[in-house]
Design an enzyme around this catalytic site. Structure first.
Site, PDB file in Angstrom:
ATOM      1  N   ASP A 126       0.922  -1.271  -0.163  1.00  0.00           N
ATOM      2  CA  ASP A 126      -0.018  -0.205   0.214  1.00  0.00           C
ATOM      3  C   ASP A 126       0.930   1.124  -0.076  1.00  0.00           C
ATOM      4  O   ASP A 126       1.743   1.477   1.039  1.00  0.00           O
ATOM      5  CB  ASP A 126      -0.959   0.041   1.018  1.00  0.00           C
ATOM      6  CG  ASP A 126      -1.999   1.199   1.283  1.00  0.00           C
ATOM      7  OD1 ASP A 126      -1.970   1.877   0.526  1.00  0.00           O
ATOM      8  OD2 ASP A 126      -2.857   0.986   2.007  1.00  0.00           O
TER       9      ASP A 126
ATOM     10  N   ASP B 179      -3.220   7.273  -3.468  1.00  0.00           N
ATOM     11  CA  ASP B 179      -3.057   6.310  -2.280  1.00  0.00           C
ATOM     12  C   ASP B 179      -3.728   4.922  -2.991  1.00  0.00           C
ATOM     13  O   ASP B 179      -4.495   4.954  -3.570  1.00  0.00           O
ATOM     14  CB  ASP B 179      -4.129   6.699  -1.361  1.00  0.00           C
ATOM     15  CG  ASP B 179      -4.050   5.717  -0.100  1.00  0.00           C
ATOM     16  OD1 ASP B 179      -3.445   4.917  -0.018  1.00  0.00           O
ATOM     17  OD2 ASP B 179      -4.773   5.780   0.667  1.00  0.00           O
TER      18      ASP B 179
ATOM     19  N   HIS C  22     -11.875   6.662   1.468  1.00  0.00           N
ATOM     20  CA  HIS C  22     -11.663   7.808   2.278  1.00  0.00           C
ATOM     21  C   HIS C  22     -11.538   8.852   1.275  1.00  0.00           C
ATOM     22  O   HIS C  22     -11.086   8.837   0.019  1.00  0.00           O
ATOM     23  CB  HIS C  22     -10.738   7.977   3.357  1.00  0.00           C
ATOM     24  CG  HIS C  22      -9.628   7.339   2.787  1.00  0.00           C
ATOM     25  ND1 HIS C  22      -8.594   8.358   2.291  1.00  0.00           N
ATOM     26  CD2 HIS C  22      -9.113   6.078   2.620  1.00  0.00           C
ATOM     27  CE1 HIS C  22      -7.424   7.384   1.778  1.00  0.00           C
ATOM     28  NE2 HIS C  22      -7.658   6.161   2.140  1.00  0.00           N
TER      29      HIS C  22
ATOM     30  N   HIS D 292      -6.715  11.549   4.825  1.00  0.00           N
ATOM     31  CA  HIS D 292      -8.038  10.890   4.892  1.00  0.00           C
ATOM     32  C   HIS D 292      -8.766  12.116   5.613  1.00  0.00           C
ATOM     33  O   HIS D 292      -8.679  12.776   6.500  1.00  0.00           O
ATOM     34  CB  HIS D 292      -7.960  10.150   6.423  1.00  0.00           C
ATOM     35  CG  HIS D 292      -7.358   8.687   5.838  1.00  0.00           C
ATOM     36  ND1 HIS D 292      -5.819   8.456   6.383  1.00  0.00           N
ATOM     37  CD2 HIS D 292      -7.574   7.765   5.313  1.00  0.00           C
ATOM     38  CE1 HIS D 292      -5.524   7.520   5.910  1.00  0.00           C
ATOM     39  NE2 HIS D 292      -6.313   6.909   5.285  1.00  0.00           N
TER      40      HIS D 292
ATOM     41  N   GLU E 154     -10.795   1.212  -0.991  1.00  0.00           N
ATOM     42  CA  GLU E 154      -9.958   0.280  -0.647  1.00  0.00           C
ATOM     43  C   GLU E 154     -10.595  -1.168   0.096  1.00  0.00           C
ATOM     44  O   GLU E 154     -10.916  -1.133   1.114  1.00  0.00           O
ATOM     45  CB  GLU E 154      -8.920   0.657   0.244  1.00  0.00           C
ATOM     46  CG  GLU E 154      -9.240   1.645   1.283  1.00  0.00           C
ATOM     47  CD  GLU E 154      -7.816   1.966   2.094  1.00  0.00           C
ATOM     48  OE1 GLU E 154      -7.106   1.162   2.382  1.00  0.00           O
ATOM     49  OE2 GLU E 154      -7.900   3.257   2.380  1.00  0.00           O
TER      50      GLU E 154
ATOM     51  N   GLU F  37      -6.543  -1.248  -3.747  1.00  0.00           N
ATOM     52  CA  GLU F  37      -6.938   0.376  -3.659  1.00  0.00           C
ATOM     53  C   GLU F  37      -6.543   0.938  -4.824  1.00  0.00           C
ATOM     54  O   GLU F  37      -5.545   0.789  -5.387  1.00  0.00           O
ATOM     55  CB  GLU F  37      -6.037   0.743  -2.400  1.00  0.00           C
ATOM     56  CG  GLU F  37      -6.682   2.195  -2.168  1.00  0.00           C
ATOM     57  CD  GLU F  37      -5.842   2.680  -0.764  1.00  0.00           C
ATOM     58  OE1 GLU F  37      -4.831   2.367  -0.145  1.00  0.00           O
ATOM     59  OE2 GLU F  37      -6.735   3.781  -0.291  1.00  0.00           O
TER      60      GLU F  37
HETATM   61 MN    MN Z   1      -3.596   2.800   1.080  1.00  0.00          MN
HETATM   62 MN    MN Z   2      -6.249   4.485   1.777  1.00  0.00          MN
END
Ligand code: MN
Ligand code: MN
Length: 296
Positions: free
Chosen positions: A85, A96, A156, A164, A189, A281
């Site tokens: 990630d 992200d 998010h 976030h 995600e 994600e």
């Molecule tokens: Mn992530």
């Molecule tokens: Mn994330």
């Protein structure tokens, strides 16, 4: 959205994709987690970006928030389920993105469940879509494979220098009644597990974030806090990065900064029933009524 802003979101996404793919390609039996993380960080910087957050490389029952220690010796074994990630920051415009691999194996069902859940989200994604519509697609797809979604992790909203914010996009069916933004960026995600579908904090912490710039008594503590504010802003950073820069004594200072309320800790998250966990994600950009998956 101004074109300059759009270009930065897109570049952050492009670099995010590149470092995710690099990380995944390095997940082979015998590979050291520390080498993978450092290769990802090196490539991010070579591309003129900074990490949005430390590369999270989480194995098996660990769902998220693990980044290697400064002297980490962990090696990947065949069959490990690894979540890579990562994200890139271009002038605070972030990506992200994550992918999972079953080390040394093809066609792992747990990995496929989350991959297909995210693919199904891409099919329906549009600006202002309802959160419950996305959650339903994820939940149904993961359960169709015989696994459970992790209910207390989810997507998010993302803002400039803000990983976030706003929307929480649950991975389980809900009647939230809320909608995604029509302009800007969100991350989705899906997480799947063969456990009960709930993550808990473990005692271990490798990732922190600046939350308040309070007075610090020690000289080294002040120096570290100044460095964090300048280098990472309010984005998450690794304990390893601070130890590499300031030496082993920094570990005590970090503990003091947490106690003083200057730093927030991200505990390593584990599946409560010790289930295996997989995750995918992407970051989605909404602009001018359209959607672009920036990390695809
Ligand atoms: Mn992530
Ligand atoms: Mn994330």
């Amino acid at each position: 959205m101004e074109s300059e802003e759009r270009e930065k979101w897109l570049l952050a996404g492009k670099i995010g994709k590149e470092i995710r793919e690099l990380g995944v390609s390095l997940c082979v039996p015998g590979a050291k987690l520390l080498d993978i993380a450092e290769a990802i960080e090196k490539r991010t910087i070579e591309r003129g970006a900074k990490p949005s957050f430390p590369p999270n490389i989480s194995i098996n029952q660990i769902a998220a928030h693990y980044t290697p220690k400064y002297d980490d010796k962990t090696e990947l074994k065949k069959g490990d389920i690894v979540k890579v990630d990562v994200g890139a920051s271009v002038d605070g415009y972030l990506s992200d993105t994550a992918a999972s691999v079953a080390v040394g194996e093809e066609g792992n069902k747990l990995v496929s469940a989350t991959k297909e859940a995210l693919d199904a989200v891409i099919e329906i994604m549009k600006p202002g879509i309802s959160v419950s519509e996305i959650s339903t697609v994820i939940d149904d797809k993961i359960r169709s494979f015989g696994f459970s979604p992790i209910v207390n992790l989810g997507g998010h909203g993302i803002g400039r220098y803000s990983l976030h914010e706003g929307e929480f996009i649950s991975n389980s069916k809900n009647y939230s009644g809320s909608f995604l933004r029509k302009e800007g960026v969100v991350a989705v995600e899906p997480f799947a597990t063969n456990g009960g579908g709930y993550v808990i904090d473990s005692a271990e912490v490798q990732i922190y974030q600046l939350v308040a710039n309070k007075n610090v008594r020690s000289t080294l503590g002040r120096e570290i806090l100044k460095y964090i504010a300048e280098e990472y802003n309010e984005l998450p950073f690794a304990k390893r990065w601070i130890i590499n820069k300031f030496g082993r004594l920094a570990e005590i200072e970090i503990r003091n900064l947490v106690a003083a309320g200057s730093l927030h800790e991200f505990n390593v998250l584990k599946e409560r029933d010790n289930g295996l966990v997989s995750q995918f994600e992407h970051s989605f950009l909404f602009d001018d009524g359209k959607v672009i998956v920036t990390t695809l």
